[in-house]
Design a protein around this motif. Structure first.
Motif, PDB file in Angstrom:
ATOM      1  N   PRO A 218      -1.383   7.514  -5.122  1.00 11.11           N
ATOM      2  CA  PRO A 218      -1.696   8.899  -4.738  1.00 11.11           C
ATOM      3  C   PRO A 218      -0.433   9.751  -4.933  1.00 11.11           C
ATOM      4  O   PRO A 218       0.471   9.714  -4.112  1.00 11.11           O
ATOM      5  N   TYR A 219      -0.379  10.445  -6.052  1.00  5.33           N
ATOM      6  CA  TYR A 219       0.846  11.122  -6.482  1.00  5.33           C
ATOM      7  C   TYR A 219       0.671  12.618  -6.243  1.00  5.33           C
ATOM      8  O   TYR A 219      -0.228  13.237  -6.809  1.00  5.33           O
ATOM      9  N   ILE A 220       1.493  13.204  -5.403  1.00  2.95           N
ATOM     10  CA  ILE A 220       1.320  14.615  -5.039  1.00  2.95           C
ATOM     11  C   ILE A 220       2.545  15.404  -5.506  1.00  2.95           C
ATOM     12  O   ILE A 220       3.672  15.112  -5.090  1.00  2.95           O
ATOM     13  N   THR A 221       2.347  16.366  -6.369  1.00  7.86           N
ATOM     14  CA  THR A 221       3.477  17.137  -6.900  1.00  7.86           C
ATOM     15  C   THR A 221       3.624  18.464  -6.161  1.00  7.86           C
ATOM     16  O   THR A 221       2.742  18.876  -5.407  1.00  7.86           O
TER      17      THR A 221
ATOM     18  N   THR B 177       0.856  -1.191   0.000  1.00  7.81           N
ATOM     19  CA  THR B 177       0.000   0.000   0.000  1.00  7.81           C
ATOM     20  C   THR B 177       0.888   1.235   0.000  1.00  7.81           C
ATOM     21  O   THR B 177       1.591   1.491   0.975  1.00  7.81           O
ATOM     22  N   ILE B 178       0.885   1.964  -1.105  1.00  9.48           N
ATOM     23  CA  ILE B 178       1.659   3.204  -1.144  1.00  9.48           C
ATOM     24  C   ILE B 178       0.697   4.320  -0.745  1.00  9.48           C
ATOM     25  O   ILE B 178      -0.222   4.670  -1.477  1.00  9.48           O
ATOM     26  N   LYS B 179       0.895   4.851   0.471  1.00  7.71           N
ATOM     27  CA  LYS B 179      -0.059   5.844   0.978  1.00  7.71           C
ATOM     28  C   LYS B 179       0.062   7.158   0.226  1.00  7.71           C
ATOM     29  O   LYS B 179      -0.912   7.870   0.069  1.00  7.71           O
ATOM     30  N   ALA B 180       1.275   7.470  -0.228  1.00  8.60           N
ATOM     31  CA  ALA B 180       1.462   8.667  -1.058  1.00  8.60           C
ATOM     32  C   ALA B 180       2.835   8.632  -1.683  1.00  8.60           C
ATOM     33  O   ALA B 180       3.767   8.060  -1.114  1.00  8.60           O
ATOM     34  N   LEU B 181       2.941   9.217  -2.870  1.00  8.88           N
ATOM     35  CA  LEU B 181       4.254   9.487  -3.439  1.00  8.88           C
ATOM     36  C   LEU B 181       4.365  11.007  -3.497  1.00  8.88           C
ATOM     37  O   LEU B 181       3.629  11.659  -4.241  1.00  8.88           O
ATOM     38  N   LEU B 182       5.206  11.549  -2.631  1.00 10.20           N
ATOM     39  CA  LEU B 182       5.331  13.007  -2.515  1.00 10.20           C
ATOM     40  C   LEU B 182       6.488  13.464  -3.392  1.00 10.20           C
ATOM     41  O   LEU B 182       7.647  13.191  -3.084  1.00 10.20           O
TER      42      LEU B 182
END
Lengths: 99, 461
Positions: B221-224, B176-181
């Motif tokens: 969930p990819y956050i740039t 589970t990748i909670k986010a990729l910041l």
């Protein structure tokens, strides 16, 4: 020691007995010592000699020296560079030599 | 007296393996010393023993190392795994290399050296990066390669191809990748745009890279545009706090993996007196290396990421160039065919390095990440904060080596590998100097700690 944050994806791996802090455990035989500690649920492997804060393996490639533990009575060994061996004694470090 | 090897290679990654293959084919006596327990380097770590489930998760680029590994294992050279080189001295017959093997110091003599010890991850000194639960993305990938371990859930943060590749592998493994910041500055996209032309010369890699980026953007969930990243939690990591467009966000997770590219390891080159150069594009120091792997010191060559980070394939080609050149210079091969091959290999490396310019500009580390401040730990070993370093740098400290004396930063067991670069940045910032004018931490033996007992065991005086 708590629930492990890591799991092993290899199905039915060959097991190896290691003794961590005087307690026997079975772990997959292909694990590094650092990997075995994470697998068994150790969140920290030593206390920092200056601040006393908890530290855990960081780089897993021998650069950072954060995973220093005692292996078969040899002190300050990098846990990430060694594979577990049958009956290996691993001791996490709660009090550093320098104190 | 020890046997004198014609060629001693440090590191058994793609560069070291390829160098050994070429030199041993030409009947030179070759010794390869490697820190790991099996050959492959970090990129092909544990490839020889990998299990099917690992192979599935790690993907084809990892398995592509198999022919090289097989060729190396069949090569007629001496290979010592788990050998930690702690000192190299120059000697009338060449070099004396001291390595720690099985808890004992052993010395080897060689007339020529090839340094192929690779790169390390760029330290990402954010608040709380020293807490248990935080590790590098490279560490995450090594755990997967060497041990088949996966985190149950994870936050990935930073920038660079390795972060995206790890996200892909973790997805394949059901993590589970909670986010990729993503901390890549938006300006980098514009800066890299002209270099798309260079990237187009290696269309296969370009498409692969674009696909890898797109797939992660869609599937995790990819956050740039992430900035002000910090680890939350008192004694160990409980999550991250970050800012996007002025808004602060929190995500809870007990495993956090950081990455912001790779930097060359320069310690061995520095110890041997090979001249060093600061690269503004790569944002790191590296040993000056010529097209045939030659350095400023005679009889010492460098190949692969140890000289400049270019990835596994370039490293392999550079290793072949270095080994072939050594064989040519020794008069072992003189055929026209091998000369033509050497020219072709050099051209290919030139082209690939040019194409690499795209990745270098796109994933140049964010400026705010090279300015740690306040109580952020810069030197993890000696627990020295950014504020302490900045205050001494502002008081007019001459450079990082004097800073070391004042603060103990860089004096711990990692010997400045984790803090040296950031100490340099802080001095450069405080004193308004370009990084190229802030000399790196000087290097002294032992390159890695060795006990007196281990030292005494190996002496034959």
């Amino acid at each position: 020691m708590t629930d492990s944050l890591f799991s092993c994806l290899i199905e039915n791996p060959l097991q190896c007995t290691v003794v961590v802090n005087n307690v026997e455990h079975q772990v997959p035989a292909q694990l590094s010592v650092a990997g075995a500690l994470l697998y068994l649920g150790h969140r920290q492997v030593r206390q920092h000699s200056v601040s006393g804060e908890a530290r855990a393996p960081f780089c897993h490639m021998g650069v950072c020296f954060e995973c220093l533990v005692t292996i078969n009575k040899g002190q300050q060994q990098r846990a990430c560079l060694q594979q577990v061996m049958p009956n290996m004694r691993i001791d996490t470090v709660t009090k550093e030599l320098t104190q | 007296m020890n046997k004198i090897y014609d060629y001693l290679i440090i590191g058994a990654g793609p560069a070291g393996m390829a160098g050994a293959i070429e030199a041993s084919k030409a009947a030179l006596s070759v010794l390869v010393l490697d820190q790991a327990s099996s050959a492959g380097g970090q990129i092909y770590r544990n490839l020889g023993q990998t299990k099917p489930q690992q192979a599935f998760v790690l993907g084809n680029d990892y398995l592509a190392g198999r022919p090289l590994l097989a060729e190396f294992m069949a090569a007629n050279c001496d290979y010592k795994p788990q050998a930690q080189v702690w000192h190299i001295e120059t000697h009338e017959q060449g070099f004396i290399v001291s390595a720690l093997i099985n808890g004992e110091s052993t010395t080897y003599v060689a007339s020529h050296l090839l340094l192929a010890h690779g790169a390390m991850e760029r330290p990402m000194a954010i608040p709380g990066w020293h807490k248990p639960g935080v590790m590098t993305a490279g560490a995450g990938q090594i755990l997967l390669k060497s041990s088949g371990l996966l985190p149950k859930e994870v936050i990935l943060a930073g920038s660079g191809p390795l972060l995206l590749l790890l996200a892909q592998q973790y997805r394949a493994g059901g993590v589970t990748i909670k986010a990729l910041l993503d901390t890549t500055p938006k300006a980098n996209y514009w800066r890299a745009l002209p270099w798309l032309v260079a990237g187009l010369t290696t269309p296969k890699q370009l498409i692969k890279g674009l696909w890898l980026t797109l797939a992660q953007r869609i599937k995790v969930p990819y956050i740039t545009g992430v900035s002000d990243l910090q680890i939350t939690g008192e004694h160990s990591a409980c999550g991250v706090r970050y800012t996007v467009a002025g808004t602060v966000h929190n995500i809870a997770c007990e495993v956090i993996m950081l990455h912001q590219g790779l930097i060359s390891e320069t310690q061995m080159g520095q110890l041997l007196g090979c001249s060093q150069r600061w690269s503004d594009v790569k944002q790191c120091w590296h040993t000056q290396v010529g097209a045939a792997g030659q350095t400023s010191v005679a009889k010492i060559q460098v190949a692969g990421d140890a000289g400049a980070v270019g990835g596994g394939y370039v490293a392999q080609l550079q290793g072949r160039i270095a080994g072939l050149t050594r064989a040519h210079n020794a008069g072992k091969i003189q055929t026209r065919q091998s000369k033509v091959r050497l020219i072709w290999l050099k051209l290919r490396v030139k082209q690939l390095n040019w194409a690499q310019g795209l990745v270098e500009r796109l994933y140049q580390p964010a400026k705010w990440l090279s300015k740690p401040s306040g109580c952020t730990i810069v030197c993890r070993c000696e627990q020295v904060s950014a504020a302490t370093i900045t205050s001494i740098a502002s008081a007019g400290c001459a450079g990082v080596n004097q800073l070391k004396g004042f603060t103990r930063a860089g004096m711990g067991p990692c010997q400045g590998r984790q803090c040296g670069l950031n100490m340099g940045y802080l001095v450069a910032n405080a004193q308004n100097r370009p990084m190229s004018k802030v000399q790196p931490l000087s290097v002294r033996p032992p390159l890695s700690p060795i006990s007196l007992g281990q030292l005494a065991k190996g002496t034959d005086w």
